[in-house]
Design a protein around this motif. Structure first.
Motif, mmCIF file in Angstrom:
data_model
loop_
_atom_site.group_PDB
_atom_site.id
_atom_site.type_symbol
_atom_site.label_atom_id
_atom_site.label_comp_id
_atom_site.label_asym_id
_atom_site.label_seq_id
_atom_site.Cartn_x
_atom_site.Cartn_y
_atom_site.Cartn_z
ATOM 1 N N GLY A 98 0.799 -1.230 0.000
ATOM 2 C CA GLY A 98 0.000 0.000 0.000
ATOM 3 C C GLY A 98 0.824 1.267 0.000
ATOM 4 O O GLY A 98 0.283 2.357 -0.178
ATOM 5 N N MET A 99 2.130 1.151 0.219
ATOM 6 C CA MET A 99 3.020 2.305 0.113
ATOM 7 C C MET A 99 3.761 2.331 -1.223
ATOM 8 O O MET A 99 3.914 3.379 -1.845
ATOM 9 C CB MET A 99 4.030 2.300 1.276
ATOM 10 C CG MET A 99 3.413 2.623 2.627
ATOM 11 S SD MET A 99 4.638 2.812 3.957
ATOM 12 C CE MET A 99 5.038 1.096 4.288
ATOM 13 N N ILE A 100 4.207 1.160 -1.670
ATOM 14 C CA ILE A 100 5.032 1.085 -2.877
ATOM 15 C C ILE A 100 4.226 1.398 -4.144
ATOM 16 O O ILE A 100 4.664 2.202 -4.982
ATOM 17 C CB ILE A 100 5.686 -0.305 -2.989
ATOM 18 C CG1 ILE A 100 6.700 -0.498 -1.857
ATOM 19 C CG2 ILE A 100 6.369 -0.467 -4.347
ATOM 20 C CD1 ILE A 100 7.222 -1.912 -1.733
ATOM 21 N N VAL A 101 3.056 0.795 -4.291
ATOM 22 C CA VAL A 101 2.274 0.979 -5.522
ATOM 23 C C VAL A 101 1.799 2.426 -5.693
ATOM 24 O O VAL A 101 1.935 2.996 -6.778
ATOM 25 C CB VAL A 101 1.097 -0.018 -5.582
ATOM 26 C CG1 VAL A 101 0.206 0.266 -6.793
ATOM 27 C CG2 VAL A 101 1.612 -1.450 -5.639
ATOM 28 N N SER A 117 9.055 15.043 -6.045
ATOM 29 C CA SER A 117 9.284 14.932 -4.598
ATOM 30 C C SER A 117 8.001 14.622 -3.832
ATOM 31 O O SER A 117 8.043 14.313 -2.645
ATOM 32 C CB SER A 117 9.890 16.232 -4.055
ATOM 33 O OG SER A 117 9.049 17.336 -4.331
ATOM 34 N N GLY A 118 6.856 14.684 -4.521
ATOM 35 C CA GLY A 118 5.577 14.396 -3.859
ATOM 36 C C GLY A 118 5.219 12.923 -3.835
ATOM 37 O O GLY A 118 4.093 12.567 -3.476
ATOM 38 N N ALA A 119 6.152 12.054 -4.186
ATOM 39 C CA ALA A 119 5.860 10.614 -4.259
ATOM 40 C C ALA A 119 5.387 10.040 -2.924
ATOM 41 O O ALA A 119 4.662 9.041 -2.883
ATOM 42 C CB ALA A 119 7.097 9.851 -4.741
ATOM 43 N N GLY A 120 5.780 10.676 -1.817
ATOM 44 C CA GLY A 120 5.364 10.177 -0.510
ATOM 45 C C GLY A 120 3.939 10.535 -0.137
ATOM 46 O O GLY A 120 3.374 9.968 0.806
ATOM 47 N N ILE A 121 3.329 11.459 -0.871
ATOM 48 C CA ILE A 121 1.992 11.960 -0.506
ATOM 49 C C ILE A 121 0.919 10.872 -0.493
ATOM 50 O O ILE A 121 0.159 10.762 0.474
ATOM 51 C CB ILE A 121 1.578 13.127 -1.435
ATOM 52 C CG1 ILE A 121 2.523 14.309 -1.244
ATOM 53 C CG2 ILE A 121 0.136 13.551 -1.168
ATOM 54 C CD1 ILE A 121 2.326 15.426 -2.261
ATOM 55 N N PRO A 122 0.804 10.034 -1.546
ATOM 56 C CA PRO A 122 -0.279 9.035 -1.538
ATOM 57 C C PRO A 122 0.065 7.752 -0.787
ATOM 58 O O PRO A 122 -0.706 6.795 -0.821
ATOM 59 C CB PRO A 122 -0.474 8.746 -3.037
ATOM 60 C CG PRO A 122 0.871 8.951 -3.631
ATOM 61 C CD PRO A 122 1.511 10.057 -2.836
ATOM 62 N N MET A 123 1.198 7.722 -0.081
ATOM 63 C CA MET A 123 1.622 6.506 0.598
ATOM 64 C C MET A 123 0.978 6.338 1.971
ATOM 65 O O MET A 123 0.960 5.230 2.519
ATOM 66 C CB MET A 123 3.148 6.501 0.756
ATOM 67 C CG MET A 123 3.909 6.447 -0.558
ATOM 68 S SD MET A 123 5.706 6.609 -0.341
ATOM 69 C CE MET A 123 6.094 5.052 0.435
ATOM 70 N N GLY A 288 -2.945 7.441 -6.961
ATOM 71 C CA GLY A 288 -2.220 6.753 -5.898
ATOM 72 C C GLY A 288 -3.120 6.380 -4.737
ATOM 73 O O GLY A 288 -3.089 5.242 -4.246
ATOM 74 N N LEU A 289 -3.943 7.329 -4.292
ATOM 75 C CA LEU A 289 -4.821 7.091 -3.146
ATOM 76 C C LEU A 289 -6.027 6.224 -3.505
ATOM 77 O O LEU A 289 -6.377 5.294 -2.770
ATOM 78 C CB LEU A 289 -5.302 8.421 -2.563
ATOM 79 C CG LEU A 289 -4.254 9.271 -1.830
ATOM 80 C CD1 LEU A 289 -4.836 10.624 -1.444
ATOM 81 C CD2 LEU A 289 -3.731 8.554 -0.590
ATOM 82 N N ILE A 290 -6.667 6.514 -4.634
ATOM 83 C CA ILE A 290 -7.925 5.831 -4.976
ATOM 84 C C ILE A 290 -7.691 4.446 -5.565
ATOM 85 O O ILE A 290 -8.420 3.495 -5.257
ATOM 86 C CB ILE A 290 -8.750 6.688 -5.968
ATOM 87 C CG1 ILE A 290 -9.103 8.038 -5.333
ATOM 88 C CG2 ILE A 290 -10.021 5.951 -6.380
ATOM 89 C CD1 ILE A 290 -9.699 9.044 -6.311
ATOM 90 N N ILE A 291 -6.677 4.308 -6.413
ATOM 91 C CA ILE A 291 -6.426 3.034 -7.097
ATOM 92 C C ILE A 291 -5.187 2.319 -6.545
ATOM 93 O O ILE A 291 -5.210 1.118 -6.292
ATOM 94 C CB ILE A 291 -6.267 3.262 -8.615
ATOM 95 C CG1 ILE A 291 -7.568 3.830 -9.202
ATOM 96 C CG2 ILE A 291 -5.865 1.962 -9.320
ATOM 97 C CD1 ILE A 291 -7.485 4.172 -10.663
ATOM 98 N N GLY A 292 -4.107 3.080 -6.348
ATOM 99 C CA GLY A 292 -2.851 2.482 -5.909
ATOM 100 C C GLY A 292 -2.939 1.788 -4.560
ATOM 101 O O GLY A 292 -2.383 0.697 -4.369
ATOM 102 N N LYS A 293 -3.616 2.419 -3.613
ATOM 103 C CA LYS A 293 -3.739 1.845 -2.262
ATOM 104 C C LYS A 293 -4.408 0.471 -2.277
ATOM 105 O O LYS A 293 -3.827 -0.509 -1.796
ATOM 106 C CB LYS A 293 -4.502 2.813 -1.352
ATOM 107 C CG LYS A 293 -3.625 3.812 -0.638
ATOM 108 C CD LYS A 293 -2.763 3.145 0.414
ATOM 109 C CE LYS A 293 -1.947 4.139 1.199
ATOM 110 N NZ LYS A 293 -1.080 3.482 2.185
ATOM 111 N N PRO A 294 -5.652 0.352 -2.792
ATOM 112 C CA PRO A 294 -6.283 -0.978 -2.763
ATOM 113 C C PRO A 294 -5.542 -2.018 -3.595
ATOM 114 O O PRO A 294 -5.419 -3.177 -3.179
ATOM 115 C CB PRO A 294 -7.694 -0.711 -3.319
ATOM 116 C CG PRO A 294 -7.623 0.601 -4.012
ATOM 117 C CD PRO A 294 -6.570 1.383 -3.304
#
Length: 383
Positions: A98-101, A117-123, A288-294
């Protein structure tokens, strides 16, 4: 996964905190986009003792939030769901995916640009918001699912803390950093020789925060270091760690977090909405948040279960994991916090905050509806 009384208290507090955060966020958005908007946003930029009020909130009050996170993480490691490796593997694998994807999806749109640099935002996952939404489903939610989401979010927070320390430290002033770490070692020594009074730890924590603030490493990391320096003992109600954790619960949930929400969601929604949501960083955050997390959570768990590295509890099926994965897409607090560290351009920060709120709302709705249908199906099967 069995729930202890401490966990039940934690869940109830986070649930209430999530509902309070939702309320204060709506209030902040309404004021920011009313006739008082300019005065409201200027309020948080007011200078006080050399820094803006918003800066004091994000670097000062949020250190207390991270102190509580550290204390809760410490308890999970020593006595909670992370104390047994077999139980810990399930949320650990889920959190890693859930952090990497989400980070990979963000970089897909932003790699090589000034917003990478915002890559950490949706993690990150907001524990309070996620549990607040889950609580709306009432008693139909099995305890193991609540514990799984909580453990997943706690590990997410740990990941976010590491990311902040490693990737969002721009310049280092080694002298101040070494002094801060020296104080940390002294506090660990006090722990080792069984000094159980909280006073020397709290006083030392203030000095450690000051030098960390002026070292280049984000000052909130002090909260986590201090948490692990404070004696845990046997974890009973008389232990310093428990006493401080219990004391901080309500102030953090009902004072610090609402203030953070007010200060950081003073977002003015302009007329260029279409332009805002089509920016590369906006797409990276949203997807990232809507699709990447699940996808990250269910994908990593599926692989881990197939490899027999861990197994799903009897009360949890893949549909409910998907629902929890969607709820984990509620980034809010940590996502906004990382946004402030990742970007300097005010327009990008403002737009990113709005996209975080919108994406968290969508992720929360999808997760709620998925679990509502899934848990209803489970009840029908049981009947």
């Amino acid at each position: 996964m069995k729930a202890t009384q401490l966990y039940k208290d934690f869940f109830e507090r986070e649930k209430a905190s999530g509902l309070v955060l939702i309320t204060f966020t709506l209030i902040s958005l309404l004021i920011a986009n009313s006739g008082f908007g300019a005065a409201y946003t200027d309020l948080w930029e007011t200078n006080f003792a050399g820094h803006s009020i918003e800066h004091w909130i994000n670097d000062g009050l949020m250190t207390i939030f991270f102190l509580l996170i550290g204390l809760e993480l410490e308890r999970e490691i020593y006595k909670g769901e992370l104390s047994q490796i077999k139980d810990a593997l399930l949320p650990i694998f889920g959190a890693l995916g859930g952090m990497i994807v989400p980070a990979a999806l963000f970089l897909l749109f932003n790699f090589g640009t000034n917003t990478q640099s915002g890559a950490g935002i949706p993690m990150a996952t907001d524990i309070a918001f996620a549990l607040g939404i889950l609580s709306l489903l009432g008693n139909r939610v099995p305890t193991s699912l609540k514990v799984f989401l909580t453990a997943l979010a706690v590990i997410d927070d740990l990941g976010a803390i590491i990311i902040i320390a490693v990737f969002y430290t721009k310049t280092l002033l080694w002298s101040n950093l070494l002094i801060a770490l020296g104080i940390f070692i002294i506090l660990l020594t006090l722990n080792r020789i069984k000094i159980h009074s909280l006073i020397p730890y709290l006083v030392g924590g203030v000095f450690m925060w000051y030098f960390m603030l002026h070292s280049g490493v984000h000052a909130t990391i002090t909260g986590v270091l201090l948490a692990f320096a404070i004696p845990f003992g046997d974890g009973s109600e008389k232990s310093p760690s428990y006493i401080l954790q219990h004391f901080l619960h309500k102030p953090v949930a009902f004072v610090i977090m609402p203030i953070f929400a007010l200060a950081n969601t003073a977002i003015i929604i302009g007329s260029d909405f279409n332009t805002m949501i089509t920016q590369n960083y906006s797409l990276g955050i949203a997807l990232g948040l809507i699709i990447g997390k699940p996808i990250g959570i269910i994908g990593s768990l599926f692989v881990a279960v197939k490899l027999k590295l861990c197994q799903l509890p009897n009360e949890i099926n893949w549909k409910s994991v998907l629902g929890v994965g969607c709820l984990a897409g509620i980034g809010f607090t940590m996502s906004i916090f990382i946004t402030l560290l990742a970007f300097e351009n005010e327009t990008i920060i403002n737009n990113s905050k709005f996209i975080i709120l919108l994406s968290s709302l969508i992720a929360g709705f999808i997760g709620f509806m998925t679990l509502k249908v899934t848990l209803k199906e489970n009840y029908q099967e049981e009947d």
